[in-house]
Design an enzyme around this catalytic site. Structure first.
Site, short mmCIF file in Angstrom:
data_model
loop_
_atom_site.label_atom_id
_atom_site.label_comp_id
_atom_site.label_asym_id
_atom_site.label_seq_id
_atom_site.Cartn_x
_atom_site.Cartn_y
_atom_site.Cartn_z
N SER A 27 -15.44 84.10 57.50
CA SER A 27 -14.81 84.69 58.68
C SER A 27 -15.43 86.04 59.03
O SER A 27 -15.70 86.34 60.19
CB SER A 27 -13.30 84.85 58.44
OG SER A 27 -12.69 83.61 58.24
N GLY A 94 -15.36 76.00 63.61
CA GLY A 94 -14.48 76.54 64.64
C GLY A 94 -14.94 77.88 65.16
O GLY A 94 -14.83 78.17 66.36
N SER A 168 -4.57 78.36 67.82
CA SER A 168 -5.54 79.03 66.96
C SER A 168 -5.71 80.47 67.40
O SER A 168 -5.89 80.75 68.59
CB SER A 168 -6.90 78.32 67.03
OG SER A 168 -7.88 79.05 66.31
N SER A 169 -5.69 81.38 66.43
CA SER A 169 -5.96 82.78 66.73
C SER A 169 -7.41 82.98 67.16
O SER A 169 -7.76 84.00 67.76
CB SER A 169 -5.68 83.65 65.50
OG SER A 169 -6.58 83.36 64.45
N GLN A 170 -8.27 82.01 66.87
CA GLN A 170 -9.68 82.14 67.24
C GLN A 170 -9.88 82.23 68.75
O GLN A 170 -10.87 82.81 69.21
CB GLN A 170 -10.50 80.98 66.67
CG GLN A 170 -10.68 81.05 65.17
CD GLN A 170 -11.49 79.89 64.62
OE1 GLN A 170 -11.85 78.95 65.36
NE2 GLN A 170 -11.77 79.91 63.33
N GLU A 312 -5.09 78.40 56.36
CA GLU A 312 -6.27 77.81 55.74
C GLU A 312 -6.11 77.63 54.23
O GLU A 312 -6.85 76.86 53.60
CB GLU A 312 -7.50 78.67 56.02
CG GLU A 312 -7.48 80.04 55.41
CD GLU A 312 -8.60 80.92 55.94
OE1 GLU A 312 -9.21 81.61 55.12
OE2 GLU A 312 -8.85 80.92 57.16
N ARG A 343 -4.99 68.39 59.12
CA ARG A 343 -4.83 68.66 57.69
C ARG A 343 -3.46 68.22 57.16
O ARG A 343 -3.35 67.81 56.01
CB ARG A 343 -5.07 70.14 57.38
CG ARG A 343 -6.56 70.49 57.35
CD ARG A 343 -6.79 71.95 57.07
NE ARG A 343 -8.22 72.22 56.87
CZ ARG A 343 -8.78 73.41 56.94
NH1 ARG A 343 -8.04 74.48 57.20
NH2 ARG A 343 -10.07 73.57 56.74
#
Length: 423
Positions: A27, A94, A168-170, A312, A343
């Site tokens: 990350s 991702g 997603s925070s992404q 995660e 998942r």
């Protein structure tokens, strides 16, 4: 056992006792690469992770015109004029599929994105829609998924954008990382259920501030990035604490002792919560001069955990929970249905196939202890599913891991490190 039958998960004859050094954080590595590519001068990165996800990021940025060289383990990133045409292979990363499109929007020309077959199933409409709001032209044939093309004009207007980042925070981090280079900066507002993985957002904001970028996150669910330069910064990458999870879990499961070296005193990584989490499972945890040691006590307690900030970690924690002496509840992780695989469904399927009692809830998993037996554990091309299988194999004979090579996504050395530790 042949490769088609899976990698035999080693089972120790007694308590595991060892020391492990894990490579750099994926990350942090990929965020550092993006920021270095957009900076006002060259940056040198030490400890950068060498794995599939970081290789894909390096290749993506190089395709856009960024200079990336490596010498004696140091990676130097030299910003260049971002240009198309270019092709970006996202693989199943991702961070690449979400962080690179806002960078590609600054390029002059067409940048085409594609990835692994499952990557084409992952929804991208949130980030693509946000970029369109900020003035970027994107051709996705109306699918909101890959393959698609970003038609860059060399600049992005920027400004205000509202999105739903509950998946997603992404999606927020992607706009944060590039936003300072947009003409008006970016004013991001989240509208939806809580954003998961808050530590990753904290990581993005902290890394921007280290490079002189003004970020105002004082208002809940709003992030304002002021336009301006991103300062070049030589940086050392922290070890990947999430990748330490299976190794520390080995101490809990076997009643042994495992030390991970180089553990930071302060971190924004989600894995920084592992000491507290493993304490909840009944382990003894200590930090001494950068060495984090987890000692199993011979008992694994059932837990009730809100993992919304650290989703995660779920596969490894589910593997520990299935070996506990009481029921466990893992909550706040509905967003894991859109990760490398679904998942939650994958964990339910694979652990149940081994005799476990695992059921999905609306936002997580219920796990009740039952005797387990051996079998082939499917990984779904997901590195953390492979880690989970290895943890189960510590206590159950005959576990075989399908496609152990998928661990190369973030930790290519995993099979060797695991075999050395477990014996």
């Amino acid at each position: 056992m042949g490769e088609s039958e899976g990698w035999p998960a080693p089972r120790p004859t007694g308590a595991v006792d060892g020391r492990v050094t894990v490579p750099g954080s994926k990350s942090i590595s990929n965020r550092a690469l993006v920021l270095a590519a957009l900076a006002d001068g060259p940056s040198t990165l030490s400890g950068l992770l060498a794995a599939r996800d970081t290789a894909l990021m390096r290749a993506a940025l190089a395709a856009l015109g960024v200079g990336i060289t490596e010498h004696d383990g140091l990676v130097t990133v030299t910003p260049g004029s971002l240009k198309g045409p270019a092709d970006v292979d996202c693989g199943l990363a991702g961070t690449v599929m979400r962080f690179v499109p806002p960078v590609a929007a600054l390029a002059d020309g067409v940048v085409a994105f594609d990835g692994d077959p499952y990557a084409r199933e992952r929804p991208m409409h949130v980030i693509l829609g946000a970029l369109r709001t900020l003035g970027v032209t994107i051709d996705d044939h109306g699918t909101g998924r890959m393959p698609y093309a970003v038609n860059g004009s060399g600049a992005v207007r920027g400004g205000k954008v509202t999105l739903d980042a509950s998946g997603s925070s992404q999606f927020v981090s992607a706009l944060l990382l590039a936003g300072a280079r947009y003409d008006e900066g970016v004013d991001i507002r989240h509208d939806g259920k809580p954003v998961p993985s808050q530590p990753h957002l904290d990581m993005s904001v902290a890394m921007l501030r280290e490079r002189g970028v003004q970020v105002d996150d004082s208002e809940p669910n709003r992030w304002i990035v002021a336009p301006g330069p991103i300062q070049a910064l030589d940086a050392a990458i922290e070890p990947d604490l999430s990748n330490a999870a299976p190794f520390l879990a080995a101490a809990v499961v076997t009643g042994g002792s495992v030390t991970v070296t180089g553990w930071p005193a302060v971190t924004t990584q989600p894995g920084g919560q592992l000491p507290e989490i493993f304490s909840r499972f009944g382990a003894e945890v200590s930090l001494d001069g950068g060495d984090l040691t987890v000692r199993g006590t011979g008992r694994i307690a059932g837990v009730d955990l809100d993992l919304s900030e650290v989703g995660e970690l779920t596969p490894v924690l589910a593997a520990v929970a299935v070996l506990a002496d009481g029921p466990s509840y893992l909550r706040g992780i509905a967003h894991l249905r859109n990760h490398e695989t679904d998942r939650l469904a994958a964990l339910e399927t694979e652990l149940t196939a081994l005799g476990g009692d695992v059921n999905q809830t609306a936002d997580g998993l219920e796990i009740r202890p039952k005797p387990l037996h051996g079998g082939l554990f499917g990984t779904y091309h997901d590195h953390r599913m492979a880690h989970a299988a290895a943890v189960v194999g510590l206590a159950v004979d005959g576990i075989a891991i399908e496609n152990i090579a998928t661990t190369a996504k973030t930790l290519p050395e995993f099979p060797e490190l695991w075999s050395t530790l477990v014996g």
